[in-house]
Enzyme design. Structure first.
Site, PDB file in Angstrom:
ATOM      1  N   HIS A 113       0.829  -1.222   0.000  1.00 55.97           N
ATOM      2  CA  HIS A 113       0.000   0.000   0.000  1.00 55.97           C
ATOM      3  C   HIS A 113       0.859   1.266   0.000  1.00 55.97           C
ATOM      4  CE1 HIS A 113      -3.895  -2.082   0.834  1.00 55.97           C
ATOM      5  NE2 HIS A 113      -3.113  -2.952   1.414  1.00 55.97           N
ATOM      6  N   ASN A 185     -10.348  -2.854   2.507  1.00 58.04           N
ATOM      7  CA  ASN A 185     -10.036  -2.865   1.079  1.00 58.04           C
ATOM      8  C   ASN A 185     -11.304  -2.632   0.266  1.00 58.04           C
ATOM      9  OD1 ASN A 185      -7.287  -3.371   1.261  1.00 58.04           O
ATOM     10  ND2 ASN A 185      -7.477  -5.581   1.012  1.00 58.04           N
ATOM     11  N   HIS A 377      -3.754   1.108  12.182  1.00 60.62           N
ATOM     12  CA  HIS A 377      -3.501  -0.128  12.926  1.00 60.62           C
ATOM     13  C   HIS A 377      -4.835  -0.807  13.230  1.00 60.62           C
ATOM     14  CE1 HIS A 377      -2.281  -3.088  15.685  1.00 60.62           C
ATOM     15  NE2 HIS A 377      -2.357  -2.401  16.795  1.00 60.62           N
ATOM     16  N   TYR A 400       0.901  -4.115  12.206  1.00 61.18           N
ATOM     17  CA  TYR A 400       0.809  -2.696  11.838  1.00 61.18           C
ATOM     18  C   TYR A 400       1.694  -1.795  12.686  1.00 61.18           C
ATOM     19  CZ  TYR A 400      -2.657  -3.866   8.375  1.00 61.18           C
ATOM     20  OH  TYR A 400      -3.265  -4.382   7.263  1.00 61.18           O
TER      21      TYR A 400
HETATM   22 FE1  HDE Z   1      -2.546  -4.804   5.545  1.00 64.66          FE
HETATM   23  N1  HDE Z   1      -0.733  -4.033   6.002  1.00 64.66           N
HETATM   24  N2  HDE Z   1      -1.892  -6.618   6.108  1.00 64.66           N
HETATM   25  N3  HDE Z   1      -4.270  -5.644   4.889  1.00 64.66           N
HETATM   26  N4  HDE Z   1      -3.172  -3.048   4.909  1.00 64.66           N
HETATM   27  C1  HDE Z   1      -0.349  -2.760   5.838  1.00 64.66           C
HETATM   28  O1  HDE Z   1       0.781  -1.494   7.439  1.00 64.66           O
HETATM   29  C2  HDE Z   1      -0.799  -6.859   6.836  1.00 64.66           C
HETATM   30  C3  HDE Z   1      -4.622  -6.961   4.987  1.00 64.66           C
HETATM   31  C4  HDE Z   1      -4.428  -2.737   4.454  1.00 64.66           C
HETATM   32  O2  HDE Z   1      -3.219   3.493   3.913  1.00 64.66           O
HETATM   33  C5  HDE Z   1       0.981  -2.467   6.458  1.00 64.66           C
HETATM   34  O3  HDE Z   1       1.140   0.687   7.759  1.00 64.66           O
HETATM   35  C6  HDE Z   1      -0.730  -8.254   7.192  1.00 64.66           C
HETATM   36  C7  HDE Z   1      -6.028  -7.146   4.756  1.00 64.66           C
HETATM   37  C8  HDE Z   1      -4.475  -1.353   4.063  1.00 64.66           C
HETATM   38  O4  HDE Z   1      -1.568   3.327   5.355  1.00 64.66           O
HETATM   39  C9  HDE Z   1       1.396  -3.794   7.094  1.00 64.66           C
HETATM   40  C10 HDE Z   1      -1.817  -8.828   6.610  1.00 64.66           C
HETATM   41  C11 HDE Z   1      -6.501  -5.891   4.507  1.00 64.66           C
HETATM   42  C12 HDE Z   1      -3.199  -0.848   4.310  1.00 64.66           C
HETATM   43  C13 HDE Z   1       0.222  -4.668   6.735  1.00 64.66           C
HETATM   44  C14 HDE Z   1      -2.553  -7.799   5.942  1.00 64.66           C
HETATM   45  C15 HDE Z   1      -5.401  -4.985   4.590  1.00 64.66           C
HETATM   46  C16 HDE Z   1      -2.416  -1.927   4.839  1.00 64.66           C
HETATM   47  C17 HDE Z   1       1.988  -1.845   5.524  1.00 64.66           C
HETATM   48  C18 HDE Z   1      -2.170 -10.277   6.602  1.00 64.66           C
HETATM   49  C19 HDE Z   1      -7.945  -5.491   4.164  1.00 64.66           C
HETATM   50  C20 HDE Z   1      -2.704   0.551   4.027  1.00 64.66           C
HETATM   51  C21 HDE Z   1       2.155  -0.420   5.967  1.00 64.66           C
HETATM   52  C22 HDE Z   1      -2.785 -10.708   7.756  1.00 64.66           C
HETATM   53  C23 HDE Z   1      -8.880  -5.788   5.221  1.00 64.66           C
HETATM   54  C24 HDE Z   1      -3.014   1.499   5.145  1.00 64.66           C
HETATM   55  C25 HDE Z   1       1.341  -0.297   7.131  1.00 64.66           C
HETATM   56  C26 HDE Z   1      -2.571   2.894   4.771  1.00 64.66           C
HETATM   57  C27 HDE Z   1      -1.092  -1.804   5.233  1.00 64.66           C
HETATM   58  C28 HDE Z   1       0.148  -5.926   7.167  1.00 64.66           C
HETATM   59  C29 HDE Z   1      -3.725  -8.057   5.210  1.00 64.66           C
HETATM   60  C30 HDE Z   1      -5.580  -3.579   4.349  1.00 64.66           C
HETATM   61  C31 HDE Z   1       2.707  -4.378   6.615  1.00 64.66           C
HETATM   62  C32 HDE Z   1       0.354  -8.924   7.999  1.00 64.66           C
HETATM   63  C33 HDE Z   1      -6.804  -8.450   4.828  1.00 64.66           C
HETATM   64  C34 HDE Z   1      -5.671  -0.603   3.504  1.00 64.66           C
HETATM   65  O5  HDE Z   1       1.519  -3.697   8.483  1.00 64.66           O
END
Ligand code: HDE
Length: 736
Positions: A113, A185, A377, A400
């Site tokens: 993202h 999402n 987060h 997060y």
């Molecule tokens: Fe994320 N995700 N994610 N994700 N995610 C990040 O956090 C993660 C997942 C989503 O505009 C990271 O700050 C794991 C689902 C959005 O700043 C990180 C897993 C959904 C955004 C991270 C998921 C999301 C992130 C990267 C598997 C939809 C952007 C930078 C369990 C429900 C937020 C950060 C923004 C961002 C981890 C799966 C949505 C790496 C481990 C499912 C919208 O922490």
């Protein structure tokens, strides 16, 4: 909007608040204010207390250039040297400060993202969820400031907006009880059922590690290698291959919390819910060629669209809704496992109940300070909202905060202005990089008597966040999942069967394109095996495109009832903020009336002329069809002076040879036609239609006497987003 707030000449996108002079200004004056559409974070203290400070106090002040310490400078163009031709002196603090700070301007981009755009707004609660959640922000009439960041997943910070990908839809609610982040999402399911596989799916989707290509794409071997072996990704992949993977605008996307959440009421009763954001403008998409052209011509397409719409006063709105389910022991609903994030609950069997309205009404005043530094987060929860045992969600609860520590350089990122809570903070967290709170007292520990025992723990009656004391299933320690998680295809088939014919065509074309871009035949063959388990016709169509044999399904194909809510077609929606191109013969042609009519219909008129001039926003050289939702042809302009391939490669000499119309105009019209956009001609504009072989009265093609009449027709067509009749169905499908 007041006239003070109206964008200059009613056209959004002016870089600054006032038009600049041609000559460099030399008379000292204070910094200009921000534009009327912009707002910064609220001016609370790092510990969540309202300061009442004017937001301008967070901006720079004073007419004179200074060092970071506030000392005024007399020159910033020459280093301090031993004579005009001599070496630079180490003593030059200004040089060193300027260069050193510059050297550290970049921070690590988000691991996923990375590419995003954001806006400020407000969430107004209807109170309809107060029955099932004690959260203060869901109480009737509660107004909560929000900051929303939309994003793509795979691409780097500078990648194009319109690539085929999932979009992030992350909302920060600054509630009176602390920050609540709904990090969702635009697609309601995920590739994996357990967070432990997140590095796998992302490593597969990111560019190949040897050559670091392709950027921001899923059309490559490693992605398809993974999702065809790991078939729990099938449903999410199908959503990505559908039109949902290429949204027209962030303003026209649904948002989903994906996981099942648990809401807790005032008596401690619990309800399972899935969160949905429903856009007032409807859910709309680009067509693939449009998305590809936009990725080159305007890589900032979605970012610009959001900022321009807000600046133009077309403030996007979403209704927040919940699907509710009884919090039963098995956490199933109608046979659907609510802990499996690769499954939806069709809206027909659990309707989305509206709980509030979000309006985005201001653009950030600084991208880095706000959009880049915002830190979401999943664990930022408030009383009344709790998590479930979804193994995907549980891993996110760890990830997060961890990722922000690297990205934002230490543990104090919650104190950055955009992340500050609006509720008072009294933690016992101390020190660390970039500490901006100035703590008092001597006892950041509990129990203590030296600071009078403060801080005290709260109880349910004093607003404590208390985890819902739900039963944990008695079981063994295992690395395993429930048997219901093994069904990877039935909902993919449900989705396919819910699509209209044009949507099915787009899906088949997307799979054929993406698998066709893979190098390895084995990966393509495996892709077809997956498709055979979704639908025979889909599989055959893609196989024909790939030139490969059609495999047999390996699972029985059921015929589930279609879910019409999954289709994007068949309705009429508001057209606020849509962009209408008006093609004129020369910069002087008077189209004031039709321009005004477009503005009065809350849309944005862009005048396209052979050359620039007052009242002209695009020239034939700078315009491309992708930035217009519809075209009004007010003239049939002859070839302009630069209508030659040597000057503008778009100026196809063959097209110019058979008509006396500028070839760039012909390209504009044929592309817009191909992409299903309404075309309206008036006056001599009808000659353009004739020149490209389009008959007035054909699908979405109108010719009228006046601009106002043509606009009326075009706006009516635009309410359906595209002229779908231009895409004759080749495959079957539910009727629109
Ligand atoms: Fe994320 N995700 N994610 N994700 N995610 C990040 O956090 C993660 C997942 C989503 O505009 C990271 O700050 C794991 C689902 C959005 O700043 C990180 C897993 C959904 C955004 C991270 C998921 C999301 C992130 C990267 C598997 C939809 C952007 C930078 C369990 C429900 C937020 C950060 C923004 C961002 C981890 C799966 C949505 C790496 C481990 C499912 C919208 O922490």
């Amino acid at each position: 909007m007041s006239s003070k707030d109206t964008p200059r000449d009613n056209i959004p996108g002016a870089p600054g608040v006032e038009p600049p002079p041609v000559d460099e200004p030399t008379r000292p004056r204070d910094p200009l204010p921000p534009k009327a559409d912009q707002r910064g974070p609220a001016t609370g203290s790092p510990t969540g207390q309202p300061t009442g400070a004017d937001p301008a106090t967070a901006a720079q002040a004073g007419a004179y250039l200074t060092t970071a310490q506030g000392a005024r400078l007399y020159d910033t163009d020459h280093s301090l040297k031993a004579g005009p031709r001599g070496p630079v002196l180490l003593q030059d603090h200004h040089l060193r400060e300027k260069i050193t700070h510059f050297d550290h301007e970049r921070i690590p981009e988000r691991v996923v993202h990375a590419r995003g755009a954001a806006a400020h707004g407000v969430f107004e609660s209807y109170g309809t969820a107060a029955r099932i959640s004690r959260a203060a922000f869901l109480a009737e009439g509660a107004r909560t400031p929000v900051f929303v960041r939309f994003s793509t997943v795979l691409g780097s910070r500078g990648s194009a907006d319109t690539v085929r990908d999932t979009r992030g839809f992350a909302t920060k609610f600054y509630t009176s009880e602390g920050v609540f982040d709904l990090v969702g999402n635009n697609i309601p399911v995920f590739f994996i059922q357990d967070a432990i596989k997140f590095p796998d799916v992302i490593h597969a989707g990111k560019p190949h590690p040897d050559r670091e290509i392709p950027q921001a794409q899923s059309a490559h071997d490693t992605f398809w290698d993974f999702v065809t072996l790991h078939t729990e990704a099938t449903f999410h992949t199908l959503w990505n291959m559908s039109d949902r993977g290429i949204p027209r605008s962030f303003r026209m996307m649904e948002g989903f919390g994906v996981h099942t959440f648990r809401l807790v009421d005032a008596e401690g009763g619990t309800t399972l819910v899935k969160f949905h954001w429903k856009p007032k403008l409807g859910v709309h998409s680009l067509v693939w060629e449009e998305a590809q052209i936009a990725a080159g011509v305007d890589p900032d397409f979605h970012r610009r669209d959001l900022a321009d719409a807000i600046e133009a006063g077309a403030h996007p709105q979403w209704e927040l809704g919940v699907q509710t389910f009884p919090d039963t022991e098995d956490q199933m609903f109608e046979g659907i496992d609510l802990l499996d994030p690769t499954k939806i609950v069709p809206e027909e069997i659990a309707p989305v109940q509206p709980v509030g309205l979000m309006t985005l009404d201001a653009n950030p005043s600084n991208y880095f300070a706000e959009t880049e530094q915002v830190a979401f987060h999943v664990g930022n929860l408030v009383p009344g909202v709790d998590v479930t045992n979804d193994a995907l969600m549980q891993g996110r609860l760890f990830s997060y905060v961890d990722t922000q520590i690297t990205r934002l350089g230490g543990p104090n990122f919650p104190q950055l202005p955009i992340n500050r809570t609006h509720a008072p903070v009294n933690d016992m967290l101390r020190d660390g990089m970039h500490q901006t709170a100035v703590h008092r007292g001597v006892a950041p520990y509990r129990p203590n008597s030296l600071d009078g025992g403060c801080p005290f723990t709260a109880g349910a009656d004093t607003g404590a966040y208390i985890e819902a004391p739900v039963e944990v299933p008695a079981s063994r320690k295992v690395r395993d999942a429930a048997a219901s998680f093994d069904d990877h295809f039935s909902q993919a088939r449900l989705f396919w069967r819910s699509m209209t014919p044009p949507e099915r065509e787009h899906i088949a074309a997307a799979y054929t394109f993406e698998l066709g871009k893979c190098y390895e035949n084995a990966v393509k063959e495996r892709g077809l095996r997956v498709l055979a388990n979704i639908d025979g016709e889909l599989c055959r169509t893609v196989a024909a495109g790939l030139g490969l044999p059609v495999p047999e399904p390996t699972v029985p194909l059921a015929d589930p009832e279609p879910s019409p809510a999954l289709s994007q077609l068949g309705g009429r929606w508001p057209t606020d903020g849509r962009v209408i191109g008006i093609v004129v013969a020369d910069a002087g042609q008077d189209v004031a009336d039709v321009r005004q009519a477009v503005l009065a219909a809350d849309m944005v008129p862009l005048v396209v002329a052979p050359t620039g001039g007052p009242g002209v926003q695009r020239t034939f050289a700078t315009a491309r069809s992708i930035e217009f939702d519809a075209l009004l042809l007010a003239a049939a302009p002859g070839p302009a002076a630069d209508a030659a391939p040597a000057r503008d490669a778009k100026a196809d000499p063959e097209a110019a040879a058979v008509t006396d119309i500028d070839p760039r105009v012909l390209l504009l019209v044929t592309e817009a036609y191909r992409h299903g956009k309404p075309l309206g001609a008036f006056g001599e504009g009808s000659d353009v239609l004739a020149a490209v072989g389009l008959a007035a009265g054909g699908a979405g093609v109108v010719a009228r006497d006046t601009g106002a009449e043509a606009l009326g027709q075009v706006a009516g067509l635009l309410a359906e987003h595209r002229v779908w009749d231009r895409f004759p169905p080749l495959l079957g499908g539910s009727p629109a």
